[in-house]
Design a protein around this motif. Structure first.
Motif, short mmCIF file in Angstrom:
data_model
loop_
_atom_site.label_atom_id
_atom_site.label_comp_id
_atom_site.label_asym_id
_atom_site.label_seq_id
_atom_site.Cartn_x
_atom_site.Cartn_y
_atom_site.Cartn_z
N PHE A 33 0.96 -1.13 0.05
CA PHE A 33 -0.17 0.19 -0.23
C PHE A 33 0.98 1.13 0.26
CE2 PHE A 33 -2.54 3.46 2.19
CZ PHE A 33 -3.64 3.41 1.30
N LEU A 34 1.87 1.46 0.89
CA LEU A 34 2.78 2.55 0.86
C LEU A 34 3.58 2.55 -0.37
CD1 LEU A 34 4.52 2.11 4.34
CD2 LEU A 34 2.36 3.51 3.67
N ALA A 35 3.92 1.54 -1.06
CA ALA A 35 4.63 1.60 -2.11
C ALA A 35 3.52 2.00 -3.41
CB ALA A 35 5.10 0.21 -2.67
N THR A 36 2.30 1.60 -3.30
CA THR A 36 1.35 2.20 -4.32
C THR A 36 1.52 3.77 -4.20
OG1 THR A 36 0.08 0.25 -4.26
CG2 THR A 36 -1.07 2.14 -4.98
N LEU A 37 1.03 4.38 -2.98
CA LEU A 37 1.16 5.74 -2.68
C LEU A 37 2.50 6.37 -3.27
CD1 LEU A 37 -0.37 6.11 0.99
CD2 LEU A 37 -1.40 6.27 -1.30
N TRP A 38 3.81 5.81 -3.07
CA TRP A 38 4.86 6.27 -3.65
C TRP A 38 4.95 6.47 -4.98
CZ3 TRP A 38 7.73 9.98 -2.70
CH2 TRP A 38 9.25 9.87 -2.94
N PHE A 158 9.96 -0.38 -0.11
CA PHE A 158 9.23 0.72 -0.26
C PHE A 158 9.82 1.74 -1.41
CE2 PHE A 158 8.93 5.35 1.01
CZ PHE A 158 7.54 5.48 0.73
N MET A 159 10.93 1.89 -1.34
CA MET A 159 11.67 2.95 -2.17
C MET A 159 11.75 2.47 -3.62
SD MET A 159 14.56 4.59 0.33
CE MET A 159 14.01 5.03 2.15
N SER A 160 11.95 1.24 -3.66
CA SER A 160 11.93 0.59 -4.97
C SER A 160 10.59 1.02 -5.91
CB SER A 160 12.13 -0.74 -5.15
OG SER A 160 11.04 -1.34 -4.67
N ALA A 161 9.60 1.68 -5.22
CA ALA A 161 8.44 1.92 -5.86
C ALA A 161 8.68 3.24 -6.78
CB ALA A 161 7.41 2.12 -4.78
N SER A 162 9.74 3.95 -6.38
CA SER A 162 10.15 5.11 -7.26
C SER A 162 10.58 4.48 -8.73
CB SER A 162 11.12 5.84 -6.78
OG SER A 162 12.23 5.29 -6.21
N LEU A 301 13.27 -0.34 -14.15
CA LEU A 301 13.18 -1.63 -13.86
C LEU A 301 14.46 -2.13 -13.27
CD1 LEU A 301 11.49 -4.34 -13.44
CD2 LEU A 301 12.21 -4.76 -15.83
N LEU A 302 15.59 -1.77 -14.01
CA LEU A 302 17.01 -2.10 -13.57
C LEU A 302 17.20 -1.52 -12.01
CD1 LEU A 302 18.89 -2.14 -16.73
CD2 LEU A 302 18.05 -4.10 -15.40
N GLY A 303 16.68 -0.04 -12.03
CA GLY A 303 16.72 0.80 -10.79
C GLY A 303 16.08 0.14 -9.73
N ALA A 304 14.87 -0.47 -9.73
CA ALA A 304 14.07 -1.06 -8.98
C ALA A 304 14.88 -2.47 -8.49
CB ALA A 304 12.74 -1.52 -9.50
N ILE A 305 15.60 -3.17 -9.28
CA ILE A 305 16.10 -4.37 -9.09
C ILE A 305 17.23 -4.08 -8.22
CG2 ILE A 305 17.50 -6.42 -9.94
CD1 ILE A 305 15.75 -6.38 -12.27
N GLY A 306 18.06 -3.01 -8.32
CA GLY A 306 19.25 -2.57 -7.64
C GLY A 306 18.98 -2.03 -6.34
N MET A 307 17.75 -1.41 -6.19
CA MET A 307 17.64 -0.85 -4.83
C MET A 307 16.98 -2.11 -3.76
SD MET A 307 14.92 2.36 -5.79
CE MET A 307 14.95 3.16 -4.15
N ILE A 308 16.41 -3.08 -4.55
CA ILE A 308 15.90 -4.05 -3.53
C ILE A 308 17.19 -5.09 -3.19
CG2 ILE A 308 14.67 -6.24 -3.41
CD1 ILE A 308 12.52 -4.66 -5.12
N ALA A 309 17.96 -5.27 -4.24
CA ALA A 309 19.34 -5.96 -3.92
C ALA A 309 20.05 -5.49 -2.95
CB ALA A 309 19.77 -6.24 -5.50
N ASN A 310 20.38 -3.87 -3.04
CA ASN A 310 21.37 -3.43 -2.10
C ASN A 310 20.81 -3.62 -0.86
OD1 ASN A 310 23.87 -2.32 -1.91
ND2 ASN A 310 22.92 -0.10 -1.94
N GLY A 311 19.70 -3.18 -0.73
CA GLY A 311 18.79 -3.08 0.62
C GLY A 311 18.81 -4.50 1.37
N ARG A 312 18.74 -5.44 0.34
CA ARG A 312 18.85 -6.93 1.33
C ARG A 312 20.13 -7.29 1.63
NH1 ARG A 312 14.60 -10.70 0.05
NH2 ARG A 312 15.96 -12.43 0.00
#
Length: 439
Positions: A33-38, A158-162, A301-312
């Motif tokens: 839900f928060l990601a949808t808002l973002w 959450f931030m990968s929603a951007s 799309l590559l940016g989203a993958i990078g954000m999630i992978a770096n956070g994990r």
């Protein structure tokens, strides 16, 4: 209050999977839900980059006018983020986020009626005013639900929603601006603001009924689940050692001002890419708005993958400084190469993708750093202060790029300056941000 760290070893081991299950439930309840808002916020913030492809010709705006209007959004951020986050701490997340979401949606719609530079500046400023507090508010909100060792992944999701907004926003903007151009006598960019503003207004209403302020109020958790989460959060709070709690203590803390500078360097690049990447792609010879949208979708799309992978990976290694600094350095290299490769479209696009991935991947793990020093009211004020002041780079960098393009006919000098600023991130975190002590 009891917690897992005070239980015998056997019991502590047996509760770990249960906590994992509870946090998974929290994640599935909150993050989508928060990601949808973002996504909605990000689309409404950056759709100006696509509207620009038609808007400047229709209204006879220069690149300098566009750069100032795009960046003035962040002045609204600067003046209103700290009050917004303090209000969230006082009245709760759902009321605050509802107000923010409805407000930015209405201003987004109003942008369709822009006819002069002055109207453009005022509405972009108001968009920043209304959106102010959303991003740092969510960062603060997630600290109510997750201990420090689980936050980077939550932040990343959450931030990968951007980045997801970039994946959705590019093709959507292309479709609207191409398919509806001229309908009802309106240009495609006017339809873009109308259609993309309405969902935000509706989402703000839903927020009031869906969001839960804190674990204590979560009727979708059992009493035992609430107890375990609160105990885990309390244990994490104690393990952090002494941290400032008051707002004035946050303002006096030199580490907070250093974090402002670090984030400033990241945002200078992030905002430049946000508002000018579609223009850079167009300059490489891709003139179709739809084609530009799909190219940007692939990059984000590559940016989203990078954000999630770096956070994990940051959570796994329990390390944030280097994950932030080196990601920013990669982004800086991408910006620099993209600046000097305009005669090679393939290399320039690859470099632009690297710039987006590196820059965006630095952001989620950065927000682990303030929590090493702050909690309570200091966290509410400190997080908002870092975001609001550092986001002045979001005002300055696009304006500078627009002026450079207007004066020289090229973005090269401006982009190289942005790359140099972003590269400072690694040096700053190495020199001034201490390693996190093991719990």
């Amino acid at each position: 209050m009891s917690n897992a760290s005070t239980l015998p070893l056997g019991n502590a081991v047996s509760t770990a999977p249960t906590l994992d299950r509870i946090y998974a439930r929290i994640t599935w309840r909150l993050i989508p839900f928060l990601a949808t808002l973002w996504v909605l916020a990000w689309i409404d913030r950056v759709n100006i980059g696509y509207a620009k492809l038609q808007m400047l010709d229709d209204l006879q705006f220069s690149e300098a006018v566009y750069g100032l209007g795009a960046g003035i959004f962040f002045l609204g951020y600067f003046f209103f983020e700290v009050p917004s986050n303090l209000l969230l701490e006082k009245i709760g997340a759902k009321k605050t986020i509802m107000r923010i979401t409805i407000g930015w949606g209405l201003v987004c719609i109003a942008q369709m009626f822009v006819t002069t530079p002055e109207m453009f500046y005022v509405l972009r400023f108001l968009l920043g005013v209304f959106e102010a507090g959303f991003y740092p508010g969510i960062i603060l909100y997630l600290t109510y639900w997750y201990p420090s060792v689980r936050r980077a992944r939550a932040f990343g999701l959450f931030m990968s929603a951007s980045a997801l907004a970039g994946v959705i926003g590019g093709p959507l903007a292309g479709a609207i601006m191409t398919g509806l151009h001229g309908a009802n006598g309106w240009s495609g960019w006017q339809w873009l603001f109308l259609i993309e503003g309405i969902p935000s207004v509706l989402a703000g209403v839903v927020t009031l009924f869906y969001l839960t302020d804190k674990p204590q109020k979560a009727n979708w958790l059992s009493d035992e689940e609430k107890r375990m989460v609160l105990a885990d959060l309390e244990a994490d709070h104690g393990a952090q050692g002494h941290r400032d709690h008051s707002m004035m203590a946050a303002l006096r803390n030199p580490k907070i001002w250093m974090l402002v500078l670090v984030y400033f360097c990241i945002i200078a690049a992030n905002s430049s890419l946000t508002f000018f990447a579609p223009t850079l792609v167009k300059a490489l010879g891709y003139t179709s708005t739809m084609q530009i949208g799909w190219i940007m979708a692939g990059i984000y799309l590559l940016g989203a993958i990078g954000m999630i992978a770096n956070g994990r990976h940051s959570d796994h290694r329990k390390e944030s400084r280097l994950h932030c600094g080196f990601a920013a350095l990669i982004g800086a290299v991408g910006v620099g190469v993209a600046a000097v490769s305009t005669d090679n479209a393939a290399l320039a696009l690859a470099a632009l993708a690297v710039a987006v991935v590196g820059t965006m991947s630095a952001i989620p793990v950065f927000w682990q750093l303030p929590n090493q020093f702050l909690s309570g009211t200091a966290a509410a004020a400190g997080i908002a202060m870092i975001n609001s002041i550092a986001n002045l780079a979001g005002f300055g960098a696009p304006w500078m790029l627009g002026v450079v393009k207007t004066e020289t006919g090229s973005f090269v000098g401006g982009l190289l300056a942005v790359a140099a600023v972003e590269a400072l991130t690694l040096a700053l975190v190495l020199m001034f941000i201490p390693r996190r002590k093991a719990a």
